[in-house]
Design an enzyme around this catalytic site. Structure first.
Site, short mmCIF file in Angstrom:
data_model
loop_
_atom_site.label_atom_id
_atom_site.label_comp_id
_atom_site.label_asym_id
_atom_site.label_seq_id
_atom_site.Cartn_x
_atom_site.Cartn_y
_atom_site.Cartn_z
N LYS A 16 0.86 -1.17 0.00
CA LYS A 16 0.00 0.00 0.00
C LYS A 16 0.90 1.22 0.00
CE LYS A 16 -3.62 2.37 2.55
NZ LYS A 16 -4.60 2.27 3.63
N LYS A 27 -2.00 -1.48 -4.01
CA LYS A 27 -2.90 -0.33 -3.95
C LYS A 27 -2.11 0.95 -3.96
CE LYS A 27 -5.95 1.86 -0.69
NZ LYS A 27 -6.33 1.95 0.69
C1 PBG Z 1 -7.65 3.07 5.42
C2 PBG Z 1 -7.85 3.05 3.95
C3 PBG Z 1 -7.64 4.06 3.01
C4 PBG Z 1 -8.07 3.57 1.77
C5 PBG Z 1 -8.51 2.27 2.00
N1 PBG Z 1 -8.34 1.95 3.35
C6 PBG Z 1 -7.20 5.46 3.19
C7 PBG Z 1 -5.81 5.80 3.50
O1 PBG Z 1 -4.91 4.97 3.65
O2 PBG Z 1 -5.62 7.01 3.63
C8 PBG Z 1 -8.08 4.31 0.47
C9 PBG Z 1 -9.07 3.84 -0.52
C10 PBG Z 1 -9.34 4.78 -1.64
O3 PBG Z 1 -8.67 5.82 -1.82
O4 PBG Z 1 -10.27 4.48 -2.40
N2 PBG Z 1 -6.37 2.97 5.86
#
Ligand code: PBG
Length: 322
Positions: free
Chosen positions: A193, A246
């Site tokens: 991520k 992601k």
């Molecule tokens: C929570 C989370 C996030 C997203 C998914 N789970 C936000 C972040 O890390 O700031 C982002 C999903 C999206 O942008 O569609 N940690």
């Protein structure tokens, strides 16, 4: 002699093109993100995410029915709680927003339910874990993640999806689930991520932007592809059943490398910013929304993803069933 028209012969008609299509989307590939907010009584829309509603809990059954009838078979849930505090205590409460949404969806549909497991929606500082000395404390946080995972399992989630990027989160969660005799619950790990600006619109929906400091001390540097492969390898060793990359489109190379390297199922999250860009361009008449959405998802699948998480899931599933 130069093989004139050799490639174009394969594109010469609709029937030939269809027969020679290498990558096809199927509704079973798709996962739709759903947002539930326990502080609202009617649907709320967020300007930066056109067409993506935040639902009150009272709509959960209706929403589950609608999603099922589109052909989508899986959803990933996010909860926006009433109460936020320093340790995100709402995250594992038995009647919390996530737990209630999971129960309602399970009891009213056959959808596969994935519960996003993070603390940023539940903490008053907006970080993904417990703070100590100005930074997120890894080991205290993963203990909380284990408890949260069990509360999601008790509510009926099939899969928990830790998205906080803490070291050791997958093994801590696996251990906690196994100790609770929940060997049946899968872990879909947000393994690679990235610390991405493409999450902006999500943070508008979930009110989860950190108040101070970014997420750079736990999310990955967008420049690091090799490190992404290490993250994925560690999560597999720790027991992840499905690994995730992601965002998706800016990281297709990482998806492809992971596909070449590992045999586990790979999920890719086409995040809020990827969706918002297409929607904004389409609203201006600059892109064809349906075709752009379809092409973006096919490219993610072609790169090697098996599971596609996308805000377009419902529309695409309907389109595929035509
Ligand atoms: C929570 C989370 C996030 C997203 C998914 N789970 C936000 C972040 O890390 O700031 C982002 C999903 C999206 O942008 O569609 N940690």
């Amino acid at each position: 002699m130069f093989p004139a028209d050799r490639m174009r012969r394969r594109r010469s008609g609709e029937g030939i093109r269809r027969m020679l299509t290498e990558t096809r989307l199927h509704p079973d590939d798709l996962v739709l993100p759903l947002f539930f907010d326990e502080t609202i009584d009617s649907v709320r829309y967020t300007e930066s995410m056109p067409g993506v509603p935040t639902h009150p809990l009272s709509d959960a059954e209706k929403v589950a029915e609608r999603v099922s009838s589109s052909g989508v078979n899986a959803v990933i849930l996010f909860g926006i709680p009433k109460h936020k505090d320093g340790i995100g205590s709402g995250a594992d409460s038995a009647d919390g927003v996530m737990q209630t949404a999971v129960k309602k969806i399970r009891s009213s549909s056959d959808l596969t339910v994935i519960a996003d497991l993070c603390m940023c929606e539940y903490t008053d500082h907006g970080h993904c874990g417990i703070l100590s000395g100005g930074d997120v404390d890894n080991d205290l946080t993963i203990l909380r993640y284990g408890k949260i995972a069990n509360s999601f399992a008790d509510a009926g989630a099939h899969i928990v999806a830790p998205s906080g990027m803490m070291d050791g989160q997958v093994s801590a969660i696996r251990e906690a689930l196994d100790d609770n005799d929940r060997k049946d619950i899968l872990i879909m790990a947000y393994s690679a991520k990235f610390c991405s600006s493409f999450y902006g619109p999500f943070r508008d929906i979930a009110h989860s932007a950190p108040f101070a400091g970014g997420r750079g001390s736990y999310q990955m540097n967008p420049a690091n592809g090799r490190e992404a492969i290490s993250e994925i390898r560690m999560d597999i060793e720790e027991g992840a059943d499905i690994v995730m990359v992601k965002p998706a489109m800016p990281y297709l190379d990482v998806i492809r490398q992971a596909r070449n390297e590992f045999d586990v199922p790979i999920a890719a999250y086409q995040v809020s910013g990827e969706y918002a860009m297409i929607k904004a361009a389409a609203a201006n008449g600059w892109l064809d929304e349906r075709r752009t959405a379809m092409e973006s998802l096919i490219s993610i699948k072609r790169a090697g993803a098996d599971v596609l998480i996308s805000y377009f899931a419902e529309e695409i599933a309907k389109e595929l069933r035509k």
